[in-house]
Design a protein around this motif. Sequence first.
Motif, PDB file in Angstrom:
ATOM      1  N   SER A 257       4.021  17.238   1.289  1.00  0.00           N
ATOM      2  CA  SER A 257       2.929  16.435   1.237  1.00  0.00           C
ATOM      3  C   SER A 257       2.264  16.291   0.115  1.00  0.00           C
ATOM      4  N   THR A 258       2.047  14.895  -0.596  1.00  0.00           N
ATOM      5  CA  THR A 258       1.498  14.677  -1.786  1.00  0.00           C
ATOM      6  C   THR A 258       0.127  15.311  -2.076  1.00  0.00           C
ATOM      7  N   ASP A 259      -0.702  15.513  -1.046  1.00  0.00           N
ATOM      8  CA  ASP A 259      -2.096  15.916  -0.861  1.00  0.00           C
ATOM      9  C   ASP A 259      -2.152  17.586  -1.393  1.00  0.00           C
TER      10      ASP A 259
ATOM     11  N   PHE B 190       8.884  14.165  -6.768  1.00  0.00           N
ATOM     12  CA  PHE B 190       8.565  13.291  -5.811  1.00  0.00           C
ATOM     13  C   PHE B 190       9.160  11.759  -6.361  1.00  0.00           C
TER      14      PHE B 190
ATOM     15  N   TRP C  96      -0.332  16.024 -11.459  1.00  0.00           N
ATOM     16  CA  TRP C  96       0.971  15.187 -11.557  1.00  0.00           C
ATOM     17  C   TRP C  96       1.155  14.631 -12.874  1.00  0.00           C
TER      18      TRP C  96
ATOM     19  N   ALA D  94       4.912  17.433 -10.052  1.00  0.00           N
ATOM     20  CA  ALA D  94       3.893  17.696  -9.478  1.00  0.00           C
ATOM     21  C   ALA D  94       3.625  19.328  -9.164  1.00  0.00           C
TER      22      ALA D  94
ATOM     23  N   GLY E 244       8.900  13.190  -0.982  1.00  0.00           N
ATOM     24  CA  GLY E 244       9.436  14.436  -1.815  1.00  0.00           C
ATOM     25  C   GLY E 244      10.919  14.275  -1.738  1.00  0.00           C
TER      26      GLY E 244
ATOM     27  N   TYR F  91      -0.762  19.060  -3.633  1.00  0.00           N
ATOM     28  CA  TYR F  91      -0.569  19.111  -5.261  1.00  0.00           C
ATOM     29  C   TYR F  91      -1.685  18.647  -6.150  1.00  0.00           C
TER      30      TYR F  91
ATOM     31  N   ARG G  67       5.009   7.296  -1.703  1.00  0.00           N
ATOM     32  CA  ARG G  67       5.846   8.794  -2.632  1.00  0.00           C
ATOM     33  C   ARG G  67       6.380   9.482  -1.753  1.00  0.00           C
TER      34      ARG G  67
ATOM     35  N   TYR H  33       8.409  11.530 -10.280  1.00  0.00           N
ATOM     36  CA  TYR H  33       7.170  12.292 -10.586  1.00  0.00           C
ATOM     37  C   TYR H  33       7.334  13.870 -10.569  1.00  0.00           C
TER      38      TYR H  33
ATOM     39  N   GLN I 242       8.783   7.250  -5.851  1.00  0.00           N
ATOM     40  CA  GLN I 242       8.186   6.518  -5.202  1.00  0.00           C
ATOM     41  C   GLN I 242       8.977   5.085  -5.536  1.00  0.00           C
TER      42      GLN I 242
END
Length: 126
Positions: free
Chosen positions: A109-111, A37, A116, A96, A47, A113, A45, A94, A39
């Motif tokens: 979706s960052t959720d 990811f 990190w 993850a 993908g 993972y 953030r 990053y 940012q």
Amino acid sequence: QLQLVESGGDLVQPGGSLRLSCAVSGGSLESYTIGWFRQAPGKGREGVSFRRSDGSTSYADSVKGRFTISRDRAKNEVYLQMNALKPDDTAVYYCAAVRGRLIISRLWSTDSYDYWGQGTQVTVSS
């Protein structure tokens, strides 16, 4: 407990290349979906690229044909080779991880993972 450590970020001119590394400890990356990811300042953030536990890969449209995700099984590391870099690629990158094989719709979706890294700065500027 899985630990991820990124490295390889740097200042590079437009059109240049970098290879980011994500060193994985505490588990075999073969059992995990790994995502890169990024940012940028003032942005969320997003993908960039993913490698699922079955070896399949996915890329954001903005980096297709320029970025390549790969892994070294012996070193338990995942890499992001970035070519033809643009100023818009400037961001903190990053890695993850989450155990198992995510369905494609969940990759972005960052959720999704659980683990990190701390991030590595990539700056593309002349």
